[in-house]
Design a protein around this motif. Structure first.
Motif, PDB file in Angstrom:
ATOM      1  N   TYR A   1       0.827  -1.215   0.000  1.00 51.78           N
ATOM      2  CA  TYR A   1       0.000   0.000   0.000  1.00 51.78           C
ATOM      3  C   TYR A   1       0.858   1.261   0.000  1.00 51.78           C
ATOM      4  O   TYR A   1       0.690   2.146  -0.849  1.00 51.78           O
ATOM      5  CB  TYR A   1      -0.949  -0.010   1.198  1.00 51.78           C
TER       6      TYR A   1
ATOM      7  N   TYR B   1      -5.576  -2.858   3.612  1.00 48.71           N
ATOM      8  CA  TYR B   1      -5.188  -2.245   2.354  1.00 48.71           C
ATOM      9  C   TYR B   1      -4.081  -2.984   1.592  1.00 48.71           C
ATOM     10  O   TYR B   1      -4.016  -2.909   0.363  1.00 48.71           O
ATOM     11  CB  TYR B   1      -4.722  -0.800   2.584  1.00 48.71           C
ATOM     12  N   ASN B   2      -3.184  -3.688   2.310  1.00 45.17           N
ATOM     13  CA  ASN B   2      -2.042  -4.311   1.635  1.00 45.17           C
ATOM     14  C   ASN B   2      -2.432  -5.367   0.602  1.00 45.17           C
ATOM     15  O   ASN B   2      -1.870  -5.379  -0.505  1.00 45.17           O
ATOM     16  CB  ASN B   2      -1.067  -4.897   2.655  1.00 45.17           C
ATOM     17  N   PRO B   3      -3.363  -6.286   0.905  1.00 43.59           N
ATOM     18  CA  PRO B   3      -3.688  -7.286  -0.119  1.00 43.59           C
ATOM     19  C   PRO B   3      -4.289  -6.697  -1.385  1.00 43.59           C
ATOM     20  O   PRO B   3      -3.997  -7.158  -2.493  1.00 43.59           O
ATOM     21  CB  PRO B   3      -4.671  -8.229   0.596  1.00 43.59           C
ATOM     22  N   ILE B   4      -5.089  -5.669  -1.240  1.00 45.13           N
ATOM     23  CA  ILE B   4      -5.688  -5.007  -2.408  1.00 45.13           C
ATOM     24  C   ILE B   4      -4.592  -4.351  -3.245  1.00 45.13           C
ATOM     25  O   ILE B   4      -4.565  -4.465  -4.478  1.00 45.13           O
ATOM     26  CB  ILE B   4      -6.725  -3.961  -1.957  1.00 45.13           C
ATOM     27  N   ALA B   5      -3.669  -3.673  -2.567  1.00 41.87           N
ATOM     28  CA  ALA B   5      -2.578  -2.993  -3.271  1.00 41.87           C
ATOM     29  C   ALA B   5      -1.652  -3.999  -3.951  1.00 41.87           C
ATOM     30  O   ALA B   5      -1.169  -3.751  -5.066  1.00 41.87           O
ATOM     31  CB  ALA B   5      -1.788  -2.130  -2.296  1.00 41.87           C
TER      32      ALA B   5
ATOM     33  N   LYS C   1      -2.413  -6.996  -5.196  1.00 40.13           N
ATOM     34  CA  LYS C   1      -3.054  -7.499  -6.408  1.00 40.13           C
ATOM     35  C   LYS C   1      -2.955  -6.479  -7.544  1.00 40.13           C
ATOM     36  O   LYS C   1      -2.729  -6.840  -8.703  1.00 40.13           O
ATOM     37  CB  LYS C   1      -4.516  -7.837  -6.120  1.00 40.13           C
ATOM     38  N   LYS C   2      -3.112  -5.221  -7.211  1.00 41.15           N
ATOM     39  CA  LYS C   2      -3.021  -4.160  -8.221  1.00 41.15           C
ATOM     40  C   LYS C   2      -1.599  -4.057  -8.775  1.00 41.15           C
ATOM     41  O   LYS C   2      -1.407  -3.897  -9.985  1.00 41.15           O
ATOM     42  CB  LYS C   2      -3.459  -2.828  -7.610  1.00 41.15           C
TER      43      LYS C   2
END
Length: 360
Positions: free
Chosen positions: A218, A282-286, A288-289
């Motif tokens: 993130y 927030y880290n897992p979403i970031a 994947k992006k």
């Protein structure tokens, strides 16, 4: 008639007419300044300081306020400890391992190589000897500590080239946040450099750095590191759970009323929990992006991890031989860690291992 009975019987209008008010209103207003070592753009870390300020103001009814200043506004990012010693500010927010140039013991308050995870760190400080030992050490610098939040286990950083063997580290110019892991990496041939987070992108872009670690997906994405270095390694073995902290000027804290001390202590807890929860969310979403944007995610080879462990243990042994205080804190942390690892073998480790193997 005591204050409580007077308020109950006369009501607030009668109390004010009588010139008597509840204790919270009787206190003089308190205005503090907090200098952070981080930029405003990091809504995780800097956001923790903002959450602290917001909570203190709300709990005190506006009688206790803390203004929050990003790195460079009141002083340079790494000037906060000197400012606390000189009574220039009442609080700071930083990572203690930035200041190992003053004394390597600083590192234990944030993270050391192959050290404690976020939960282990919190437990060692609150229910082990960690906070007591470290605050006794920090007394010479005129501050006490409270967690501002933990990042959790960090990533191993961004690299311009692949790291396939230990030899690939030799001569690598790498930004390391500070601390004992810089010494460990130096044993592996890395040319360690310490600089604030806000300066890393330009150094990578210009080629004055070959690699940099910072925090995790993130924060790293917000700072744009994926645009200037394609390889993203894990895990950050030097930061199993980095504890960011509030440094509180001892003289200023001693002047607070008991009520304001309780308010400040409660607000630090709220801010710390908020930061850690943000990172987990927030880290897992970031991540994947970042992968979708062609970041090449890679695990450190076991040989690199083993070399890092060996070098780190040598660093601990060298400092323990020079400083009985360092040895005392290190030995205490490792004894606590051994019990935590034992317990995790039967609790979170097998559970997480199984959950990673099934589809949910």
């Amino acid at each position: 008639m005591d204050r409580r009975s007077l308020i109950k019987n006369a009501g607030i209008a009668g109390v004010l007419a009588a010139g008597v008010a509840p204790a919270v209103h009787a206190q003089a207003a308190v205005r503090w300044r907090l200098a952070s070592s981080f930029p405003k753009s990091l809504d995780t870390i800097f956001g923790s300081a903002e959450m602290l300020s917001k909570t203190v103001k709300a709990l005190s009814g506006g009688k206790f306020e803390i203004s929050v200043h990003p790195a460079g506004e009141l002083m340079p990012a790494f000037g906060v400890v000197d400012a606390l010693q000189g009574d220039t500010i009442e609080m700071a927010q930083s990572a203690a391992y930035y200041f190992t140039g003053k004394n390597p013991i600083f590192a234990f308050s944030c993270a050391v190589p192959f050290g404690l995870t976020a939960r282990q760190n919190d437990s060692w400080k609150q229910y082990g000897n960690g906070r007591k030992l470290l605050d006794a050490f920090f007394a010479q610098y005129n501050f006490r500590t409270a967690s501002a939040g933990n990042t959790g286990t960090q990533m191993g950083g961004w690299y311009r080239k692949e790291i396939k063997t230990v030899a690939d580290l030799k001569g690598l110019k790498m930004r390391l946040g500070g601390g004992l892991f810089g010494e460990a990496m130096a044993k592996l041939g890395v040319v360690a450099q310490n600089m604030p987070g806000g300066e890393i992108y330009q150094a990578l872009e210009k080629g004055t750095l070959d690699a940099s670690e910072f925090v995790g997906p993130y924060d790293d994405a917000k700072l744009g590191f994926n645009k200037v270095a394609p390889f993203y390694y894990y895990p950050g073995w030097w930061e199993g759970g980095a504890d960011l902290e509030f440094f509180i000027n001892n003289k200023a804290y001693a002047k607070l009323s008991d009520e304001n001390k309780a308010i400040l202590d409660a607000a630090t807890t709220v801010a710390a929990r908020d930061m850690t929860a943000k990172y987990d969310a927030y880290n897992p979403i970031a991540l994947k992006k970042l992968v979708a944007e062609k970041t090449q995610l890679k695990a450190f080879p076991k040989a690199v991890m083993d070399a890092g462990f060996k070098a780190s243990m040598e660093v601990f042994e060298e400092h323990s031989g020079k400083s009985p205080e360092f040895k005392k804190i290190h030995d205490d942390m490792r004894a606590f860690q051994r019990d935590q690892i034992l317990w995790n073998r039967f609790s979170e480790y097998p559970f997480n291992q199984y959950m990673s193997s099934v589809k949910i």
